[in-house]
Design an enzyme around this catalytic site. Structure first.
Site, PDB file in Angstrom:
ATOM      1  N   TYR A   1      -4.282   2.130   2.427  1.00 51.83           N
ATOM      2  CA  TYR A   1      -4.592   0.944   3.239  1.00 51.83           C
ATOM      3  C   TYR A   1      -5.713   1.267   4.221  1.00 51.83           C
ATOM      4  O   TYR A   1      -6.656   0.479   4.405  1.00 51.83           O
ATOM      5  CB  TYR A   1      -3.329   0.511   3.987  1.00 51.83           C
ATOM      6  CG  TYR A   1      -3.441  -0.807   4.719  1.00 51.83           C
ATOM      7  CD1 TYR A   1      -3.233  -2.015   4.061  1.00 51.83           C
ATOM      8  CD2 TYR A   1      -3.728  -0.845   6.084  1.00 51.83           C
ATOM      9  CE1 TYR A   1      -3.325  -3.229   4.740  1.00 51.83           C
ATOM     10  CE2 TYR A   1      -3.812  -2.050   6.770  1.00 51.83           C
ATOM     11  CZ  TYR A   1      -3.607  -3.239   6.093  1.00 51.83           C
ATOM     12  OH  TYR A   1      -3.700  -4.430   6.772  1.00 51.83           O
TER      13      TYR A   1
ATOM     14  N   SER B   1      -8.706  -4.512   9.716  1.00 53.39           N
ATOM     15  CA  SER B   1      -7.475  -4.044  10.348  1.00 53.39           C
ATOM     16  C   SER B   1      -7.853  -3.076  11.462  1.00 53.39           C
ATOM     17  O   SER B   1      -8.999  -2.634  11.557  1.00 53.39           O
ATOM     18  CB  SER B   1      -6.614  -3.323   9.303  1.00 53.39           C
ATOM     19  OG  SER B   1      -5.600  -2.545   9.905  1.00 53.39           O
TER      20      SER B   1
END
Length: 265
Positions: free
Chosen positions: A169, A156
């Site tokens: 996350y 990400s």
């Protein structure tokens, strides 16, 4: 006197995945579905994964209707026993995974001071520990077969940079970058290439709340040199490259597909 060495024309067969089998976790929708479509178009047989049997069956039917070779494997990436059982079931069917894409992931948004430990663990267990559990099973078999393989982990922008309210996350995706390097360090000797893709802001179901937030939507479009959100299918080309013979000397890398977002301040 130096010889005039002419470059050989690009062998496009390097990108052909015919005869290869790719297991893509979390591939019933979103980025995982787009990656399944992309690898299937390049000739790979796809093992669709999800936690719900009906969703996996529907995804397999969709690929099959398009003339692609596909089958399903239902398991939870964060459940070690479930993952082991799934690989043993593939073994029993004579299905050998040549390409693994660790895509399954969850998101949870809350300020750290309000974050419960169980929510932290759920995100990290799925996004980071799950990638380790599944890759370990795949790599054991790749090593035993002796013909190498490809592992692609989905990172990400938060593999590189942080944003408020997504601490678990961010920690997990930062871990994905270093886990990918650890895989390369240990498994390159077995002709296994482990690399990662870092998607930017992509139009997916996981990002629905952000997409529908006018302020955040405007920020994404104004802060990204491309001036827009990315589409899931725009990740497929990078995945095909990393899954193919074209990337046989690429290992331990993360490629950001983000419209240039990380390149600017």
């Amino acid at each position: 006197m130096e010889k005039n060495i002419m470059a050989a024309p690009l062998d496009t067969s390097l990108f052909n995945l015919s005869g290869r089998t790719a297991l893509i976790t979390g591939s019933v929708r979103g980025i995982g579905q787009a990656l399944a479509d992309g690898l299937a178009a390049a000739g790979a047989r796809i093992v669709v994964n999800g936690r719900r049997e009906a969703a996996v069956a529907a995804a397999v039917d969709r690929l099959s209707a398009q003339g692609c070779a596909a089958l399903g494997s239902v398991f939870d990436v964060s459940d070690e026993a479930s993952v082991i059982q799934a690989f043993e079931a593939l073994d029993a069917q004579g299905i050998e995974v040549d390409i693994l894409i660790n895509n399954a992931g969850v998101q949870f948004r809350k300020p750290m001071v309000e974050l419960a430990v169980e929510d932290w663990r759920r995100v990290v267990d799925t996004n980071l520990t799950g990638a380790f559990i599944v890759a370990r099973q795949a790599a054991r078999r790749m090593i035993a077969r002796g013909r190498g393989g490809k592992i692609i982990n989905i990172g990400s922008l938060t593999s590189e940079a942080a944003r408020a309210t997504v601490a678990p996350y961010t920690a997990a995706k930062g871990g994905i970058k270093l886990l990918t390097r650890a895989m390369a360090a240990e498994w390159a000797q077995f002709d296994i290439q482990a690399n990662a893709i870092g998607p930017g802001y992509i139009l997916t179901e996981m990002n629905t709340a952000l997409i529908e937030n006018p302020e955040f939507d405007a920020w994404v479009k104004s802060s990204n040199p491309a001036g827009r959100w990315g589409r899931p299918d725009e990740l497929a080309g990078t995945a095909v490259y990393l899954a193919s013979a074209a990337s046989n000397y690429v290992n331990g890398q993360i490629i950001y597909v983000d419209g240039g977002w990380l390149s600017v301040l």
